[in-house]
Design a protein around this motif. Sequence first.
Motif, PDB file in Angstrom:
ATOM      1  N   TRP A  88     -59.486  16.642  48.798  1.00 15.77           N
ATOM      2  CA  TRP A  88     -60.067  15.924  49.937  1.00 15.77           C
ATOM      3  C   TRP A  88     -59.721  14.441  49.876  1.00 15.77           C
ATOM      4  N   ALA A 113     -56.132  14.050  50.966  1.00 13.57           N
ATOM      5  CA  ALA A 113     -56.020  14.256  52.413  1.00 13.57           C
ATOM      6  C   ALA A 113     -56.532  13.040  53.179  1.00 13.57           C
ATOM      7  N   ALA A 114     -57.613  12.433  52.699  1.00 13.39           N
ATOM      8  CA  ALA A 114     -58.162  11.253  53.370  1.00 13.39           C
ATOM      9  C   ALA A 114     -57.169  10.096  53.344  1.00 13.39           C
ATOM     10  N   ARG A 147     -53.885  10.338  53.059  1.00 14.51           N
ATOM     11  CA  ARG A 147     -52.727  10.663  53.902  1.00 14.51           C
ATOM     12  C   ARG A 147     -53.065  10.534  55.377  1.00 14.51           C
ATOM     13  N   ASP A 148     -54.275  10.921  55.765  1.00 11.20           N
ATOM     14  CA  ASP A 148     -54.690  10.767  57.160  1.00 11.20           C
ATOM     15  C   ASP A 148     -54.763   9.294  57.536  1.00 11.20           C
ATOM     16  N   ALA A 198     -51.294   7.853  57.913  1.00 12.48           N
ATOM     17  CA  ALA A 198     -50.627   8.352  59.122  1.00 12.48           C
ATOM     18  C   ALA A 198     -51.272   7.832  60.395  1.00 12.48           C
ATOM     19  N   SER A 244     -54.400   8.751  61.527  1.00 13.92           N
ATOM     20  CA  SER A 244     -54.924   9.971  62.136  1.00 13.92           C
ATOM     21  C   SER A 244     -56.006   9.659  63.161  1.00 13.92           C
ATOM     22  N   HIS A 252     -58.995   6.875  63.191  1.00 13.60           N
ATOM     23  CA  HIS A 252     -58.624   5.660  62.486  1.00 13.60           C
ATOM     24  C   HIS A 252     -57.853   4.754  63.441  1.00 13.60           C
ATOM     25  N   ASN A 261     -55.132   2.297  64.155  1.00 12.96           N
ATOM     26  CA  ASN A 261     -53.888   1.832  63.553  1.00 12.96           C
ATOM     27  C   ASN A 261     -53.649   0.379  63.999  1.00 12.96           C
TER      28      ASN A 261
END
Length: 299
Positions: free
Chosen positions: A269, A272-273, A275-276, A279, A281, A284, A286
Amino acid sequence: MPAVVDVLRRDGTATFGELRAVVSGHAIRAALVAGTIRRVAKGVYALPVTPDPVVAARAQGGLVSHLSAAVLHGFDVLALPDKPQITVPRGQHRRLSPVNCELHWADDVPSEGHWTGKLRTILDCARTLPFAEGLTVADSALRLGAVDRSQLVVAAAELRGPGSLRARRVAASADGRAESPLESGLRAILIEAGITGFEPQVVVRDRTFSARIDLGNSELMIGAEAESFAHHGTRGALARDCRRQVSLTVRGWRLLRFSWEDVMFDRDWVVAAFRDAIAGSPGHHNVRTAMARRRGAAA
């Protein structure tokens, strides 16, 4: 779900309510019956008394080593050893003793002293423990000035045999800027996942604000905090944390906050957090993309 003993290793003692917040009541009662935890006062629990590692070493004719030696040297550890860790000369048999311990065998066991030296202890941990645990010890040793980084890297490069590649990886990744075991554990997760660009104790500062982030990527403006309840469990700490997070957010930083349970028990987890967030995601903001769009619109 963490085991009862994992919670007590982290905090030393805990009330029933504190334990119940992260483990089941059945698990607490079962641990009491099994003797893996003990009641030290009404509603307060702790681990059983740990045997003296020096006594265990003398009983086995060896030296205190690995994590037990790291603790004696004052190095941080991600988790305390369940029992004393002892190194004895190769070929020596385990001696009968009432003190239960974990034995390691080696060819070069010094005949003087009660525990392994600082550099030897760091390397022993690095070559035998999971990466996060070895990195925690190495980070702490560098921060305390017990060894310097070049000394550690050279010594790891000279190792041969089982665990030598693991030790070299720990030495190459060790960083004395890390300020806590949980922070080292969080950084280890990123390193093992191949997520780069995050450095320990990144400073965010302008004319009216200054803060340090446990791990930060200044290019992406993403920060990560390894949160310990012991340092953030009061009303005043909560207020400071809220204001600090708002101040970072309005300056364009996204701050990911991870608990001890996240770092120790839910690595997937955590990865994954990150990487999100990297990216950009959904959910979030940007910052860089938004700034580019505003510049394009202004032109």
